[in-house]
Write a protein that holds these residues in place. Structure first.
Motif, mmCIF file in Angstrom:
data_model
loop_
_atom_site.group_PDB
_atom_site.id
_atom_site.type_symbol
_atom_site.label_atom_id
_atom_site.label_comp_id
_atom_site.label_asym_id
_atom_site.label_seq_id
_atom_site.Cartn_x
_atom_site.Cartn_y
_atom_site.Cartn_z
ATOM 1 N N MET A 17 2.579 6.140 -9.326
ATOM 2 C CA MET A 17 2.157 5.105 -8.386
ATOM 3 C C MET A 17 0.908 4.389 -8.879
ATOM 4 N N ASN A 18 0.847 3.074 -8.612
ATOM 5 C CA ASN A 18 -0.399 2.353 -8.836
ATOM 6 C C ASN A 18 -1.289 2.549 -7.597
ATOM 7 N N GLN A 19 -2.469 1.965 -7.588
ATOM 8 C CA GLN A 19 -3.408 2.185 -6.480
ATOM 9 C C GLN A 19 -2.880 1.640 -5.151
ATOM 10 N N THR A 20 -2.208 0.499 -5.196
ATOM 11 C CA THR A 20 -1.677 -0.095 -3.966
ATOM 12 C C THR A 20 -0.561 0.774 -3.396
ATOM 13 N N GLU A 21 0.332 1.256 -4.262
ATOM 14 C CA GLU A 21 1.417 2.130 -3.824
ATOM 15 C C GLU A 21 0.868 3.448 -3.271
ATOM 16 N N ALA A 22 -0.158 3.994 -3.912
ATOM 17 C CA ALA A 22 -0.769 5.238 -3.430
ATOM 18 C C ALA A 22 -1.404 5.028 -2.050
ATOM 19 N N ALA A 23 -2.031 3.865 -1.844
ATOM 20 C CA ALA A 23 -2.615 3.559 -0.534
ATOM 21 C C ALA A 23 -1.516 3.446 0.522
ATOM 22 N N TYR A 24 -0.394 2.853 0.159
ATOM 23 C CA TYR A 24 0.715 2.737 1.108
ATOM 24 C C TYR A 24 1.330 4.106 1.393
ATOM 25 N N ALA A 25 1.390 4.976 0.393
ATOM 26 C CA ALA A 25 1.889 6.342 0.608
ATOM 27 C C ALA A 25 1.026 7.058 1.639
ATOM 28 N N ARG A 26 -0.281 6.819 1.603
ATOM 29 C CA ARG A 26 -1.174 7.414 2.608
ATOM 30 C C ARG A 26 -0.847 6.853 4.001
ATOM 31 N N THR A 27 -0.523 5.569 4.078
ATOM 32 C CA THR A 27 -0.118 4.964 5.345
ATOM 33 C C THR A 27 1.172 5.606 5.844
ATOM 34 N N LEU A 28 2.131 5.827 4.933
ATOM 35 C CA LEU A 28 3.379 6.484 5.325
ATOM 36 C C LEU A 28 3.121 7.912 5.798
ATOM 37 N N GLU A 29 2.179 8.616 5.168
ATOM 38 C CA GLU A 29 1.818 9.972 5.616
ATOM 39 C C GLU A 29 1.276 9.947 7.037
ATOM 40 N N LEU A 30 0.443 8.957 7.347
ATOM 41 C CA LEU A 30 -0.096 8.821 8.704
ATOM 42 C C LEU A 30 1.031 8.537 9.703
ATOM 43 N N ARG A 31 1.971 7.668 9.306
ATOM 44 C CA ARG A 31 3.111 7.367 10.176
ATOM 45 C C ARG A 31 4.009 8.593 10.347
ATOM 46 N N LYS A 32 4.102 9.410 9.310
ATOM 47 C CA LYS A 32 4.881 10.644 9.398
ATOM 48 C C LYS A 32 4.214 11.611 10.377
ATOM 49 N N ALA A 33 2.904 11.743 10.273
ATOM 50 C CA ALA A 33 2.152 12.630 11.175
ATOM 51 C C ALA A 33 2.251 12.154 12.623
#
Length: 114
Positions: A17-33
């Motif tokens: 992942m690039n930095q933008t994709e990694a930041a979006y993955a964190r957003t998806l983790e929050l949505r998962k939680a």
């Protein structure tokens, strides 16, 4: 001599992942939680658009209601990525989502569904 103009500068290895994709993955983790997202996988789907032409969205996302989506994450949407996501959306029966990072001042994500 290699055609350097055709190679993206700073291109990461497949699966990284690039930095933008990694930041979006964190957003998806929050949505998962929060219970909105059941599952997601980076580069989890690959779509054939034509002979020798494929499209791999950045994230395969399954929502809590079971709906499957393909998310393309960009700092800036290039024309080729925009064309591929539109073609894929016409060919395949799932929701395609383009996600673009907003400025640091604005924060968050601009989301466009296809």
């Amino acid at each position: 001599m290699m055609a350097r103009g055709l190679q993206a500068l700073g291109r990461l290895k497949v699966g990284a992942m690039n930095q933008t994709e990694a930041a979006y993955a964190r957003t998806l983790e929050l949505r998962k939680a929060a219970g909105e997202v059941a599952w997601y996988k980076f580069e989890g789907l690959k779509f054939r658009l034509a002979d020798n032409t494929f499209y791999t969205p950045d994230f395969a996302v399954q929502l809590a209601d079971g709906a499957l989506e393909a998310h393309e994450v960009k700092g800036y949407m290039m024309e080729d990525a925009n064309v591929k996501i539109k073609i894929a959306a016409d060919m395949y029966p799932l929701r395609f989502v383009a996600v673009q990072v907003l400025s640091k001042k604005a924060g968050g994500w601009k989301v466009e569904e296809f």
